[in-house]
Design a protein around this motif. Structure first.
Motif, mmCIF file in Angstrom:
data_model
loop_
_atom_site.group_PDB
_atom_site.id
_atom_site.type_symbol
_atom_site.label_atom_id
_atom_site.label_comp_id
_atom_site.label_asym_id
_atom_site.label_seq_id
_atom_site.Cartn_x
_atom_site.Cartn_y
_atom_site.Cartn_z
ATOM 1 N N LYS A 76 -58.341 21.550 56.187
ATOM 2 C CA LYS A 76 -57.448 20.385 56.218
ATOM 3 C C LYS A 76 -56.046 20.702 55.709
ATOM 4 O O LYS A 76 -55.220 19.797 55.592
ATOM 5 N N ASN A 77 -55.820 21.957 55.353
ATOM 6 C CA ASN A 77 -54.501 22.367 54.841
ATOM 7 C C ASN A 77 -54.072 21.515 53.654
ATOM 8 O O ASN A 77 -52.896 21.122 53.535
ATOM 9 N N THR A 78 -55.015 21.254 52.776
ATOM 10 C CA THR A 78 -54.761 20.329 51.678
ATOM 11 C C THR A 78 -55.300 20.890 50.368
ATOM 12 O O THR A 78 -56.390 21.477 50.334
ATOM 13 N N VAL A 79 -54.539 20.686 49.310
ATOM 14 C CA VAL A 79 -54.988 21.015 47.954
ATOM 15 C C VAL A 79 -55.051 19.715 47.172
ATOM 16 O O VAL A 79 -54.249 18.808 47.389
ATOM 17 N N TYR A 80 -56.034 19.644 46.282
ATOM 18 C CA TYR A 80 -56.290 18.418 45.527
ATOM 19 C C TYR A 80 -56.170 18.662 44.035
ATOM 20 O O TYR A 80 -56.396 19.778 43.549
ATOM 21 N N LEU A 81 -55.861 17.599 43.325
ATOM 22 C CA LEU A 81 -55.853 17.628 41.866
ATOM 23 C C LEU A 81 -56.625 16.415 41.381
ATOM 24 O O LEU A 81 -56.159 15.286 41.503
ATOM 25 N N GLN A 82 -57.818 16.672 40.899
ATOM 26 C CA GLN A 82 -58.649 15.602 40.346
ATOM 27 C C GLN A 82 -58.384 15.511 38.858
ATOM 28 O O GLN A 82 -58.577 16.485 38.128
ATOM 29 N N MET A 83 -57.934 14.358 38.409
ATOM 30 C CA MET A 83 -57.597 14.164 37.002
ATOM 31 C C MET A 83 -58.496 13.084 36.416
ATOM 32 O O MET A 83 -58.537 11.961 36.934
ATOM 33 N N ASN A 84 -59.210 13.419 35.371
ATOM 34 C CA ASN A 84 -60.107 12.488 34.692
ATOM 35 C C ASN A 84 -59.649 12.269 33.253
ATOM 36 O O ASN A 84 -58.865 13.064 32.716
ATOM 37 N N SER A 85 -60.147 11.206 32.661
ATOM 38 C CA SER A 85 -59.825 10.895 31.250
ATOM 39 C C SER A 85 -58.323 10.993 31.003
ATOM 40 O O SER A 85 -57.872 11.650 30.063
ATOM 41 N N LEU A 86 -57.570 10.335 31.844
ATOM 42 C CA LEU A 86 -56.114 10.438 31.753
ATOM 43 C C LEU A 86 -55.596 9.859 30.450
ATOM 44 O O LEU A 86 -56.143 8.878 29.911
#
Length: 127
Positions: A76-86
């Motif tokens: 998908k030509n995509t990078v993700y950033l999953q952020m928890n407990s912000l």
């Protein structure tokens, strides 16, 4: 030319989760390392996390270890950033970046070297 477009930022409360996306175009995505950086008001841009071309090797700033996960979907030509407990201190403009190598390359200060940058997406965490 390379274009990186971030999305997914917004206003959240402390303890919430958020996932940022970065869609890349302009060259063969699966060949290059990717990274996320952030810049808070009045502060310098700082490294958050990076991932190599394959997704097998990831790197994190100490301040986000255990709360943030980087991943990529080369189909998908995509990078993700999953952020928890912000936390409120996570408030910043988050930038996606792409390197010129498949591995994550570091400078003498152990900061990833990136060649292309997105325009950024604002993340605001309220207390």
């Amino acid at each position: 030319q390379v274009q990186l477009v971030e999305s997914g930022g917004g206003l959240v409360q402390a303890g919430d989760s958020l996932r940022l996306s970065c869609a890349a175009s302009g060259r063969t995505f699966r060949l290059y390392a990717m990274g996320w950086f952030r810049q808070a008001p009045g502060r310098e841009r700082e490294f958050v996390t990076a991932i190599d071309y394959s997704g097998r090797n990831t790197y994190y700033a100490n301040s986000v270890k255990g709360r943030i996960t980087i991943s990529r979907d080369n189909a998908k030509n995509t990078v993700y950033l999953q952020m928890n407990s912000l936390r409120p201190e996570d408030t910043a403009v988050y930038y996606c970046a792409q390197g010129n190598l498949g591995r994550v390359d570091f400078d003498s200060a152990q900061r990833p070297i990136m060649a292309y940058w997105g325009q950024g997406t604002q993340v605001t965490v309220s207390s």
